[in-house]
Each structure stands twice: as C-alpha cells, then as structure tokens.
Design a protein around this motif. Structure first.
Motif, PDB file in Angstrom:
ATOM      1  N   LEU A   8       0.833  -1.201   0.000  1.00 43.99           N
ATOM      2  CA  LEU A   8       0.000   0.000   0.000  1.00 43.99           C
ATOM      3  C   LEU A   8       0.873   1.259   0.000  1.00 43.99           C
ATOM      4  CD1 LEU A   8      -2.858   1.218   0.169  1.00 43.99           C
ATOM      5  CD2 LEU A   8      -2.648   1.106   2.664  1.00 43.99           C
ATOM      6  N   LEU A   9       1.912   1.265   0.847  1.00 47.12           N
ATOM      7  CA  LEU A   9       2.800   2.425   0.926  1.00 47.12           C
ATOM      8  C   LEU A   9       3.559   2.622  -0.389  1.00 47.12           C
ATOM      9  CD1 LEU A   9       4.171   1.913   4.547  1.00 47.12           C
ATOM     10  CD2 LEU A   9       2.606   3.699   3.779  1.00 47.12           C
ATOM     11  N   ASN A  10       4.010   1.528  -0.996  1.00 47.39           N
ATOM     12  CA  ASN A  10       4.671   1.627  -2.300  1.00 47.39           C
ATOM     13  C   ASN A  10       3.704   2.125  -3.366  1.00 47.39           C
ATOM     14  OD1 ASN A  10       7.279   0.751  -1.576  1.00 47.39           O
ATOM     15  ND2 ASN A  10       6.632  -1.387  -1.612  1.00 47.39           N
ATOM     16  N   GLY A  11       2.459   1.658  -3.294  1.00 48.76           N
ATOM     17  CA  GLY A  11       1.448   2.093  -4.250  1.00 48.76           C
ATOM     18  C   GLY A  11       1.151   3.577  -4.140  1.00 48.76           C
ATOM     19  N   VAL A  12       1.089   4.071  -2.916  1.00 48.82           N
ATOM     20  CA  VAL A  12       0.860   5.507  -2.723  1.00 48.82           C
ATOM     21  C   VAL A  12       2.024   6.311  -3.291  1.00 48.82           C
ATOM     22  CG1 VAL A  12       0.629   7.330  -0.995  1.00 48.82           C
ATOM     23  CG2 VAL A  12      -0.623   5.187  -0.710  1.00 48.82           C
ATOM     24  N   ALA A  13       3.258   5.807  -3.110  1.00 50.39           N
ATOM     25  CA  ALA A  13       4.430   6.503  -3.647  1.00 50.39           C
ATOM     26  C   ALA A  13       4.374   6.562  -5.171  1.00 50.39           C
ATOM     27  CB  ALA A  13       5.708   5.801  -3.183  1.00 50.39           C
ATOM     28  N   ILE A  14       4.057   5.440  -5.805  1.00 45.94           N
ATOM     29  CA  ILE A  14       3.935   5.425  -7.268  1.00 45.94           C
ATOM     30  C   ILE A  14       2.808   6.362  -7.708  1.00 45.94           C
ATOM     31  CG2 ILE A  14       3.385   3.995  -9.272  1.00 45.94           C
ATOM     32  CD1 ILE A  14       6.128   3.475  -8.156  1.00 45.94           C
ATOM     33  N   GLY A  15       1.694   6.318  -6.977  1.00 45.08           N
ATOM     34  CA  GLY A  15       0.575   7.196  -7.304  1.00 45.08           C
ATOM     35  C   GLY A  15       0.943   8.670  -7.180  1.00 45.08           C
ATOM     36  N   TYR A 223       1.014   7.444 -21.965  1.00 47.06           N
ATOM     37  CA  TYR A 223      -0.334   6.954 -22.246  1.00 47.06           C
ATOM     38  C   TYR A 223      -1.135   6.721 -20.969  1.00 47.06           C
ATOM     39  CZ  TYR A 223       2.010   6.584 -26.653  1.00 47.06           C
ATOM     40  OH  TYR A 223       2.734   6.899 -27.775  1.00 47.06           O
ATOM     41  N   LYS A 224      -0.445   6.393 -19.894  1.00 49.63           N
ATOM     42  CA  LYS A 224      -1.143   6.282 -18.612  1.00 49.63           C
ATOM     43  C   LYS A 224      -1.713   7.633 -18.175  1.00 49.63           C
ATOM     44  CE  LYS A 224       1.269   2.352 -16.524  1.00 49.63           C
ATOM     45  NZ  LYS A 224       2.102   1.912 -15.389  1.00 49.63           N
ATOM     46  N   THR A 225      -0.905   8.675 -18.330  1.00 53.51           N
ATOM     47  CA  THR A 225      -1.366   9.996 -17.891  1.00 53.51           C
ATOM     48  C   THR A 225      -2.516  10.506 -18.744  1.00 53.51           C
ATOM     49  OG1 THR A 225       0.443  10.964 -19.197  1.00 53.51           O
ATOM     50  CG2 THR A 225       0.803  10.697 -16.833  1.00 53.51           C
ATOM     51  N   LEU A 226      -2.531  10.165 -20.023  1.00 54.08           N
ATOM     52  CA  LEU A 226      -3.679  10.544 -20.855  1.00 54.08           C
ATOM     53  C   LEU A 226      -4.950   9.904 -20.324  1.00 54.08           C
ATOM     54  CD1 LEU A 226      -2.325  10.368 -24.524  1.00 54.08           C
ATOM     55  CD2 LEU A 226      -2.770  12.386 -23.124  1.00 54.08           C
ATOM     56  N   ALA A 227      -4.859   8.622 -19.953  1.00 51.71           N
ATOM     57  CA  ALA A 227      -6.024   7.944 -19.391  1.00 51.71           C
ATOM     58  C   ALA A 227      -6.415   8.564 -18.052  1.00 51.71           C
ATOM     59  CB  ALA A 227      -5.729   6.459 -19.221  1.00 51.71           C
ATOM     60  N   LEU A 228      -5.416   8.945 -17.271  1.00 51.11           N
ATOM     61  CA  LEU A 228      -5.694   9.485 -15.931  1.00 51.11           C
ATOM     62  C   LEU A 228      -6.408  10.830 -15.988  1.00 51.11           C
ATOM     63  CD1 LEU A 228      -2.383   8.500 -14.120  1.00 51.11           C
ATOM     64  CD2 LEU A 228      -4.663   7.608 -13.645  1.00 51.11           C
ATOM     65  N   ILE A 229      -6.016  11.705 -16.928  1.00 50.46           N
ATOM     66  CA  ILE A 229      -6.702  12.997 -16.969  1.00 50.46           C
ATOM     67  C   ILE A 229      -8.126  12.844 -17.490  1.00 50.46           C
ATOM     68  CG2 ILE A 229      -4.550  14.271 -17.245  1.00 50.46           C
ATOM     69  CD1 ILE A 229      -5.377  14.805 -20.157  1.00 50.46           C
ATOM     70  N   VAL A 230      -8.381  11.786 -18.262  1.00 53.93           N
ATOM     71  CA  VAL A 230      -9.752  11.521 -18.697  1.00 53.93           C
ATOM     72  C   VAL A 230     -10.579  11.014 -17.523  1.00 53.93           C
ATOM     73  CG1 VAL A 230     -11.207  10.092 -20.171  1.00 53.93           C
ATOM     74  CG2 VAL A 230      -9.113  11.093 -21.087  1.00 53.93           C
ATOM     75  N   SER A 250      -3.532   0.504  -7.106  1.00 57.67           N
ATOM     76  CA  SER A 250      -4.066  -0.667  -7.810  1.00 57.67           C
ATOM     77  C   SER A 250      -2.957  -1.474  -8.471  1.00 57.67           C
ATOM     78  CB  SER A 250      -5.094  -0.231  -8.874  1.00 57.67           C
ATOM     79  OG  SER A 250      -6.154   0.485  -8.284  1.00 57.67           O
ATOM     80  N   GLU A 251      -2.050  -0.798  -9.148  1.00 57.34           N
ATOM     81  CA  GLU A 251      -0.944  -1.486  -9.803  1.00 57.34           C
ATOM     82  C   GLU A 251      -0.099  -2.264  -8.803  1.00 57.34           C
ATOM     83  OE1 GLU A 251       0.129   1.239 -13.731  1.00 57.34           O
ATOM     84  OE2 GLU A 251       1.368   1.368 -11.919  1.00 57.34           O
ATOM     85  N   THR A 252       0.251  -1.614  -7.708  1.00 59.07           N
ATOM     86  CA  THR A 252       1.138  -2.255  -6.748  1.00 59.07           C
ATOM     87  C   THR A 252       0.470  -3.441  -6.071  1.00 59.07           C
ATOM     88  OG1 THR A 252       2.118  -0.074  -6.347  1.00 59.07           O
ATOM     89  CG2 THR A 252       2.632  -1.814  -4.778  1.00 59.07           C
ATOM     90  N   LEU A 253      -0.790  -3.302  -5.707  1.00 57.90           N
ATOM     91  CA  LEU A 253      -1.490  -4.410  -5.060  1.00 57.90           C
ATOM     92  C   LEU A 253      -1.683  -5.577  -6.031  1.00 57.90           C
ATOM     93  CD1 LEU A 253      -4.181  -2.550  -2.899  1.00 57.90           C
ATOM     94  CD2 LEU A 253      -2.030  -3.567  -2.157  1.00 57.90           C
ATOM     95  N   LEU A 254      -1.963  -5.270  -7.291  1.00 53.90           N
ATOM     96  CA  LEU A 254      -2.112  -6.345  -8.268  1.00 53.90           C
ATOM     97  C   LEU A 254      -0.796  -7.085  -8.487  1.00 53.90           C
ATOM     98  CD1 LEU A 254      -4.441  -4.699 -10.935  1.00 53.90           C
ATOM     99  CD2 LEU A 254      -4.961  -6.709  -9.545  1.00 53.90           C
ATOM    100  N   ILE A 255       0.298  -6.337  -8.555  1.00 54.73           N
ATOM    101  CA  ILE A 255       1.607  -6.976  -8.711  1.00 54.73           C
ATOM    102  C   ILE A 255       1.940  -7.808  -7.487  1.00 54.73           C
ATOM    103  CG2 ILE A 255       4.086  -6.519  -8.875  1.00 54.73           C
ATOM    104  CD1 ILE A 255       3.360  -4.053 -10.571  1.00 54.73           C
ATOM    105  N   GLY A 256       1.625  -7.276  -6.313  1.00 50.54           N
ATOM    106  CA  GLY A 256       1.983  -7.965  -5.066  1.00 50.54           C
ATOM    107  C   GLY A 256       1.168  -9.235  -4.814  1.00 50.54           C
TER     108      GLY A 256
END
Length: 258
Positions: A8-15, A223-230, A250-256
């Motif tokens: 969760l902490l790693n995911g927040v950092a990536i976010g 391409y991720k950021t384009l999706a995010l602003i939408v 979400s990414e970090t928890l799915l990977i973990g």
C-alpha cells in the motif's frame, strides 16, 4: 498484514509520482485543450538533467532546481514554437505534433546519453522511519515529502493567488479572459513552466525510486497519464491527482498479490 501495508505504501508513492506528471498535463489541457503527450518526454529529460547535475555536484538540492529550470525552458519552447502556431488547426494536429516531439526527444536522449540504463545512485541523508509494523525507507519518505510539498504549492497557487484566479479564468474561456485584461500569453507560458517543473521533479523521483534512467522511460507514463486525466475529468487537477493515486495503489497491489 505487513505485506499489505508495504504494498500500500509503495502504491501511494507510485501514485504520487503519477500525480506529479498528470497534474502538469491537466493544467496544460485545461487552458489550451491540447493533449500534451510530449509532457512525458520532458519528464524523461528532467530525470537525465537531474542525474547529470547530481553526478557533477553530488547534491540533489542542486539537481532539482537545475532540472526544473531546464525543463521549463523546453516547455516554453514547445509552447511558443510548436503548439502556438498550430492552435488554428483541429485538435488532432497539435496531438500529432506532440507525439512526434515525444519520439524526437526520446531519440535525442538516446543519441546523447546512449540507449542503456543509467543508475541514479542518490544518497538521501535521512534514516528509516518506523511506521507501526512497517518501516519507511529514505526513498519513500523523500517521495512523500517532495510530492506533498509540490501538490500543496499547486493547490495554494491555484486557489489562493491572483495568478491562480487568472489561470482558472483562462481555463474556462481563453478569449473572454483576454478581453477582460488577463495576459493570456503570459498565463499560458507560466502554465507550461509549472507543468514542466513538476514533470522534472517526477523524473528525478522515478530515477531515485527505481535507481534507473533511460531514454524511453516516458513512453508508458505518456499513455497512462492521458487515461488518468480523462478518468479524473479533463482539465481537473484534483481529479487527476486522485486518479493517479488510485492507479498507483491498484498497480502495486495487483503486482503484489496477483
């Protein structure tokens, strides 16, 4: 439970890092209605400039402002010499130009700095920070603190200053804002400076976090950021930040776990 908290902490950092990139993109779209794909190339450039200055000086305190200044100059050049002449054309024309800029800057980085991955061996002068059953590494603490300061500064500028009021007015209607006495050309340039500076900081943080810098590091975030602003609402900085944090978790928890 401990593994979940670490992920969760790693995911927040990536976010948070995504949020730094996405907020600048949202600002540019909010005013010019341009999908600034080349923003991801500026993020990669910021990582390279930050790494170069750090290797010369050994100081992140020097690397960050120099990288921000360099990326701001590139951002203004893109706005003045690429986007501004294309505003009279349909929106897909600046988009195509922006994609070309992304590819072009990546190739320049490849030619100048080689196509290989470079380590970013930053030494952060703080220790581990205990947080219940888990421990925050110096890198995580740096990402949290720097991102919090930058996002707080963006919120303050947007909501508590005349500049922020002018930026919000310009984002609603650029022509009417100009007719009311707002120097819209100056506001657009300042927007690119702010967006490019935050992208530079994000590039340095990513380089430190993953200990690697390479020419195409901006390709996937583009391409991720384009999706995010939408998802966050086109032109909405708070929405883009929230969407970025949710994606990082979400990414970090799915990977973990998956």
């Amino acid at each position: 439970m401990e593994l979940f908290l670490e992920q969760l902490l790693n995911g927040v950092a990536i976010g948070f890092i995504y949020a730094l990139i996405t907020s600048g993109l949202a600002l540019v779209y909010g005013i010019l209605r341009i999908l600034h794909v080349a923003h991801a190339a500026i993020y990669a450039l910021g990582a390279y400039v930050g790494l170069g200055v750090y290797l010369l000086t050994g100081s992140l305190i020097a690397a960050i402002p120099v990288s921000m200044a360099a990326c701001s100059l590139v951002g203004i050049a893109i706005e003045k010499f690429v986007y501004f002449p294309l505003l009279k054309y349909p929106p897909y024309v600046p988009l195509i130009a922006s994609i070309a800029l992304l590819i072009g800057i990546e190739e320049i980085l490849r030619l100048v700095a080689s196509p290989y991955i470079h380590a970013f061996p930053a030494e952060i002068p703080i220790g581990n920070v205990p947080l219940g059953p888990v421990t925050l590494s110096p890198i995580l603490v740096t990402v949290y603190v720097v991102t919090a300061v930058v996002l707080a500064a963006l919120w303050f500028i947007s909501n508590r200053t005349e500049l922020g009021l002018a930026m919000r007015a310009s984002s609603q209607d650029l022509q009417i804002a100009g007719s009311l006495g707002i120097n819209t050309s100056k506001i657009i340039s300042i927007t690119f400076i702010i967006g490019s500076s935050t992208a530079a900081i994000a590039g340095i943080l990513v380089g430190i976090y993953f200990n690697q810098v390479y020419p195409t590091m901006g390709a996937v975030p583009a391409y991720k950021t384009l999706a995010l602003i939408v998802v966050g609402g086109l032109g909405s900085v708070p929405g883009a930040v929230l969407a970025s944090i949710l994606l990082g978790i979400s990414e970090t928890l799915l990977i973990g776990y998956a």
